[in-house]
Design an enzyme around this catalytic site. Sequence first.
Site, PDB file in Angstrom:
ATOM      1  N   TYR A  12      90.981  65.051  73.555  1.00  0.00           N
ATOM      2  CA  TYR A  12      91.890  65.820  72.692  1.00  0.00           C
ATOM      3  C   TYR A  12      93.089  66.318  73.500  1.00  0.00           C
ATOM      4  CZ  TYR A  12      93.607  69.073  69.188  1.00  0.00           C
ATOM      5  OH  TYR A  12      94.401  69.723  68.289  1.00  0.00           O
ATOM      6  N   SER A  55      93.962  63.796  65.550  1.00  0.00           N
ATOM      7  CA  SER A  55      95.047  64.767  65.459  1.00  0.00           C
ATOM      8  C   SER A  55      95.871  64.711  66.745  1.00  0.00           C
ATOM      9  CB  SER A  55      94.475  66.160  65.181  1.00  0.00           C
ATOM     10  OG  SER A  55      95.486  67.045  64.749  1.00  0.00           O
ATOM     11  N   ASP A  73      96.490  64.331  53.627  1.00  0.00           N
ATOM     12  CA  ASP A  73      96.612  65.022  54.908  1.00  0.00           C
ATOM     13  C   ASP A  73      97.971  65.710  54.941  1.00  0.00           C
ATOM     14  OD1 ASP A  73      96.724  65.959  57.471  1.00  0.00           O
ATOM     15  OD2 ASP A  73      96.110  64.081  58.423  1.00  0.00           O
ATOM     16  N   HIS A 127      93.020  65.993  56.461  1.00  0.00           N
ATOM     17  CA  HIS A 127      93.032  65.947  57.918  1.00  0.00           C
ATOM     18  C   HIS A 127      91.623  65.896  58.510  1.00  0.00           C
ATOM     19  CE1 HIS A 127      95.327  66.163  61.580  1.00  0.00           C
ATOM     20  NE2 HIS A 127      94.628  67.181  62.032  1.00  0.00           N
TER      21      HIS A 127
END
Length: 766
Positions: free
Chosen positions: A522, A603, A694, A736
């Site tokens: 991430y 993301s 999203d 999302h």
Amino acid sequence: MPPLLSLAASSLSFFLRTLPPILLPLRSITTSTRMASSLLSIPALHYPPARRDETVVDDYHGVRIADPYRWLEDPDAEPVKDFVEKQSSLTDSVLAVCEERDKLRDHITALYDHPRYDTPYKRGNDRYFYFHNTGLQPQSVLYVQDGLDGEAEVLLDPNTLSEDGTVAISGPSVSKDGEYLAYGLNSSGSDWMTIKVMSVRDKKPQPDTLSWVKFSSISWTLDGKGFFYGRYPAPKEGEEVDAGTETNINLNHEIYFHFLNTDQSQDILCWKDPDNPKHTFSAQVTNDGKYVLLYIYEGCDPVNKLYYCDMSSLAHGLEGYKGTGEMLPFVKLIDNFEASYEAVSNDATEFTFLTNKEAPRYKLIRIDLKEPGLCSDVLVEDEKDVLESAHAVNGNQLLVSYLSDVKYVLQIRDLKTGALLHQLPIEIGSVTGISCRREDKEAFIGFTGFLTPGIIYKCNLEAEVPEMKVFREISVSGFNRADFEVKQVFVPSKDGTKIPMFIVCKKNINLDGSHPTLLYGYGGFNISITPTFSVSRIVLARNLGVVYCIANIRGGGEYGEEWHKAGSLSKKQNVFDDFIASAEFLISSGYTNPKRLCIEGASNGGLLVAACINQRPDLFGCALAHVGVMDMLRFHKFTIGHAWTSDYGCSDKEEEFQWLLKYSPLHNVSRPWERDPNHSCQYPPTMLFTADHDDRVVPLHSLKLLATMQYVLCLSLENSPQTNPIIARIDRKAGHGAGRPTKKLIDQASDGYGFMAKMLGISWTD
């Protein structure tokens, strides 16, 4: 936690758990001798051409940047809908020949079918609330029971609100007396929610309906007469908005107070700031009911202003503000964005705050509202570990959690002095929830790990030595933790920084470089990626021999604010370097080889994956990029994207434009074979994931990158060396990640990992 970061974290939890081929007269991308054997059974891909508008060129500080797929930014345009349909058909044709996909779906579904519970919380004198899913229910159900020995009853079942399970509950908040529940309903995964209210005692819905709510907490006053919440202005009259699919920028967040059983039009506007339209707000009523605290955020950085209003000093109470148009008389306690302040407790005017003020790994301080210029340390910053949270409980005690080398540590400390009273024993894993109140002598602690599906502990703080008793334990039929092992390694990055990485695999594997490996990362927004149980990844390890890894790269919060800042703004390249170094370690250590290594992220992690395949396409055998931020020059123009400039920077500023241009996935797609003397390097098989609702990272990011990759690598050339597929999975009635129903979770995991298995040439084993 700021509402935007809280939502980001909740969305991430989804990713950590788990039509025939089109026949058009297009340039065919044929197979070649360089294709991996796993691709031989995939039909030649006919990529649908996307119109290129060469006239769209932007001037960024004297640098002209073409944006030929600007038209893909309009989700309602018919050409965009046509593009989506054709791309979906292409993806379906690839998935149809991914042999392990159906087996994955069957086995993931079987393992998913187990009872799950969230941490219970107490309201009123003895009323408990918790979420429970019997196994394959689309959404978890909210239950209530009087006393821990009482009969549990369904309070709110979101599965009755839609046929396909795409309506989800978010942000439920029960009044302190336990009599009323206020909750948000999100449709199709959108961040927009509608707040509803129901009576807990008779389980009857109340007339309250609050619209245009987004990035909001719900905080009740002590008397239960109403609650504070955040919302955006309603669309102008005549303006049609399909909430969830629009791309309009979110501006002018406001805080309101709603009185129970009244129309939203009668709500009190408590705070707005038209001079700072990008700011977002959150309101919190203190445990004693006397104060409402106003948190003000300018982005996603862990910094905020903090104001307060003494509601007991209002001559006519909150009712006196009805119809006056006046905002509440907030007093400015912290009026700059230098640090984060989160209230833990208060005794009259004396407040305890969790803060990173001059403490990047956080500490606890005390401020008296009577002398706000003075503050004292209650619990000083640790030399190494990050103070993750602090909860007041059992009168004058604190339940605190630390993150120590990405492993949780729990302690009981004295609220007044910060002195250590007890260390609570937990194994290596993650604390998923802490539920306690200052007036209670008990605490509930949710826990999970790579090999621990879930445990809820009940801790009795009256005991001389608090004991962690198992209150509920989640069991997964067919899963045997003894078959697997978890290890943590520390990988040197390009600049020598040691990067922690967890490795999960079957026991006693031979390090011969042959194992299919999934590397997840991430690296942003101060968010820590900690050990979590995932049904789908257990199936990968058990039945496909996959080694599963999490790299705790810079940009996250694993080592506090310094770790975060080392991977943001001008230092964002560190994030990609860390991830690439982690991949190289897995290869050099004998776990895998480039053809057997798949990378995945969601993301900000989707951005990570896309940037890494641009920079090192030779290093990976497959890439799964979920809902990624791909256009780094324009992300701030859509929905809540402007809040991310605190981590990324903004192309409106020349220096920051230069940072962004260097790694923006959309603007760095190139032909790797032109840099390779042997002309054999190409992009790995890539699947981009997005969804039509999203409204966090809007679909245009993935659509524009998809069109760009297909054109640059494939459609613009005769007999392109790019034979690996470049496709996208575009979900409907999904957002999302948060609130996605169980079937959609399973389908997405099956499709993504089925594609990965095909591309890496993995065979199923029972």
